[in-house]
Scaffold this motif. Structure first.
Motif, short mmCIF file in Angstrom:
data_model
loop_
_atom_site.label_atom_id
_atom_site.label_comp_id
_atom_site.label_asym_id
_atom_site.label_seq_id
_atom_site.Cartn_x
_atom_site.Cartn_y
_atom_site.Cartn_z
N ILE A 38 7.63 7.56 4.53
CA ILE A 38 8.17 6.61 3.55
C ILE A 38 7.07 5.64 3.13
CG2 ILE A 38 9.77 4.68 3.23
CD1 ILE A 38 11.75 6.27 5.04
N GLU A 39 6.30 5.14 4.08
CA GLU A 39 5.22 4.21 3.75
C GLU A 39 4.17 4.89 2.87
OE1 GLU A 39 4.71 0.92 4.04
OE2 GLU A 39 6.73 0.80 4.87
N ALA A 40 3.87 6.16 3.17
CA ALA A 40 2.90 6.89 2.34
C ALA A 40 3.43 7.05 0.92
CB ALA A 40 2.62 8.26 2.95
N CYS A 41 4.72 7.35 0.76
CA CYS A 41 5.30 7.50 -0.57
C CYS A 41 5.36 6.16 -1.30
CB CYS A 41 6.69 8.13 -0.48
SG CYS A 41 6.65 9.88 -0.01
N LEU A 42 5.68 5.06 -0.56
CA LEU A 42 5.67 3.73 -1.18
C LEU A 42 4.25 3.38 -1.64
CD1 LEU A 42 8.02 1.64 1.15
CD2 LEU A 42 8.34 2.04 -1.30
N LEU A 54 3.40 4.26 -5.22
CA LEU A 54 3.98 3.44 -6.29
C LEU A 54 3.03 2.29 -6.62
CD1 LEU A 54 7.67 3.03 -5.01
CD2 LEU A 54 6.86 4.63 -6.76
N ALA A 55 3.18 1.74 -7.81
CA ALA A 55 2.43 0.53 -8.15
C ALA A 55 2.86 -0.56 -7.16
CB ALA A 55 2.75 0.12 -9.59
N SER A 56 1.96 -1.45 -6.80
CA SER A 56 2.23 -2.43 -5.74
C SER A 56 3.44 -3.31 -6.06
CB SER A 56 1.01 -3.27 -5.45
OG SER A 56 0.68 -4.06 -6.58
N ASP A 57 3.62 -3.71 -7.33
CA ASP A 57 4.77 -4.55 -7.66
C ASP A 57 6.08 -3.76 -7.54
OD1 ASP A 57 4.21 -3.00 -9.87
OD2 ASP A 57 4.41 -4.63 -11.32
N TRP A 61 12.87 -0.53 -12.87
CA TRP A 61 11.82 -0.35 -11.86
C TRP A 61 12.39 0.29 -10.60
CZ3 TRP A 61 8.31 -5.25 -11.01
CH2 TRP A 61 7.55 -5.51 -12.16
N LEU A 62 13.50 -0.27 -10.13
CA LEU A 62 14.08 0.20 -8.88
C LEU A 62 14.61 1.64 -9.02
CD1 LEU A 62 15.87 -3.03 -7.63
CD2 LEU A 62 13.83 -1.96 -6.66
N ARG A 63 15.31 1.93 -10.12
CA ARG A 63 15.85 3.26 -10.33
C ARG A 63 14.72 4.30 -10.40
NH1 ARG A 63 17.67 3.00 -15.17
NH2 ARG A 63 16.43 4.61 -16.11
N ARG A 64 13.68 4.02 -11.18
CA ARG A 64 12.57 4.96 -11.31
C ARG A 64 11.78 5.08 -10.00
NH1 ARG A 64 10.44 3.33 -17.37
NH2 ARG A 64 12.19 4.29 -18.46
N SER A 65 11.61 3.97 -9.31
CA SER A 65 10.88 3.99 -8.04
C SER A 65 11.64 4.83 -7.00
CB SER A 65 10.69 2.58 -7.50
OG SER A 65 9.87 1.85 -8.39
N ARG A 99 12.22 9.78 -3.84
CA ARG A 99 12.96 10.98 -3.49
C ARG A 99 12.11 12.23 -3.70
NH1 ARG A 99 17.39 11.96 -7.41
NH2 ARG A 99 15.65 12.94 -8.46
N ASP A 100 11.43 12.31 -4.86
CA ASP A 100 10.59 13.46 -5.14
C ASP A 100 9.46 13.57 -4.12
OD1 ASP A 100 12.16 14.02 -7.34
OD2 ASP A 100 10.79 13.13 -8.80
N CYS A 101 8.87 12.45 -3.78
CA CYS A 101 7.76 12.44 -2.81
C CYS A 101 8.24 12.92 -1.44
CB CYS A 101 7.17 11.03 -2.73
SG CYS A 101 5.86 10.85 -1.50
N LEU A 102 9.42 12.41 -1.02
CA LEU A 102 9.91 12.73 0.32
C LEU A 102 10.43 14.17 0.43
CD1 LEU A 102 11.75 9.38 1.14
CD2 LEU A 102 9.66 10.26 2.22
#
Length: 181
Positions: free
Chosen positions: A125-129, A132-135, A167-171, A176-179
């Motif tokens: 999860i941390e790797a997938c986060l 994402l852009a930091s914000d 932002w939240l929906r797309r993130s 999900r795709d990453c995981l």
């Protein structure tokens, strides 16, 4: 009634001097009332009869503690009986569970395998986060780990509330795709 109270007071005072005759008279005058007290509290006739005998032993031992004029002599005798019965009730309750009972309680902490899997999952999860852009990653952590509302996050990042929702929906979709990928 005052004569009876005075008479019982006199008997208790004589019992304090170890007068066996006075003790016998005190028993004859008050045992029925004190038996009623023990029976009402203990709710078992045999136990109440035994308690009554123990109460009179205490009265014999503690008669010198009675203070005339402080309370009625009957009240003092009833208090001795009541306190003795309450001690009996307290003694019935187990003080604590045995160590065997404690050993039967299942351990709710994760086993080593679950801890390892959880650690691996957190790392993914941390790797997938991190992708994402930091914000955006900060907004996801704020919403889903820290419990901030959309409005609080929008104010924190100086964006409109609808932008924060996007932002939240797309993130979440990217996570999900990453995981799963």
């Amino acid at each position: 009634m005052a004569e009876t109270s005075a008479e019982v007071t006199r008997l208790i005072q004589r019992v304090a001097l170890r007068d066996r005759s006075a003790f016998r008279q005190l028993y004859q005058r008050t045992s029925a009332k004190l038996f009623g007290v023990t029976l009402r509290i203990l709710k078992d006739r045999a136990e109440a009869e035994e308690a009554l005998q123990e109460v009179f032993v205490k009265i014999w031992q503690r008669a010198d503690r009675f203070v005339p004029g402080g309370s009625s002599p009957i009240s003092w005798l009833v208090a001795v009986a009541r306190n003795h019965c309450l001690d009996i009730l307290r003694a019935r309750r187990p003080t604590s569970e045995t160590i065997e009972t404690a050993l039967e309680i299942p351990d709710s902490s994760p086993d080593p395998e679950d801890r390892t899997m959880g650690r691996d999952e957190r790392a993914r999860i941390e790797a997938c986060l991190g992708e994402l852009a930091s914000d955006r990653a900060d907004a996801v952590r704020g919403a889903y780990l820290d419990g901030y509302s959309y409005e609080e996050l929008a104010n924190r990042h100086n964006v409109p509330i609808n932008t924060m929702r996007t932002w939240l929906r797309r993130s979440l979709m990217r996570l999900r795709d990453c995981l799963t990928g």
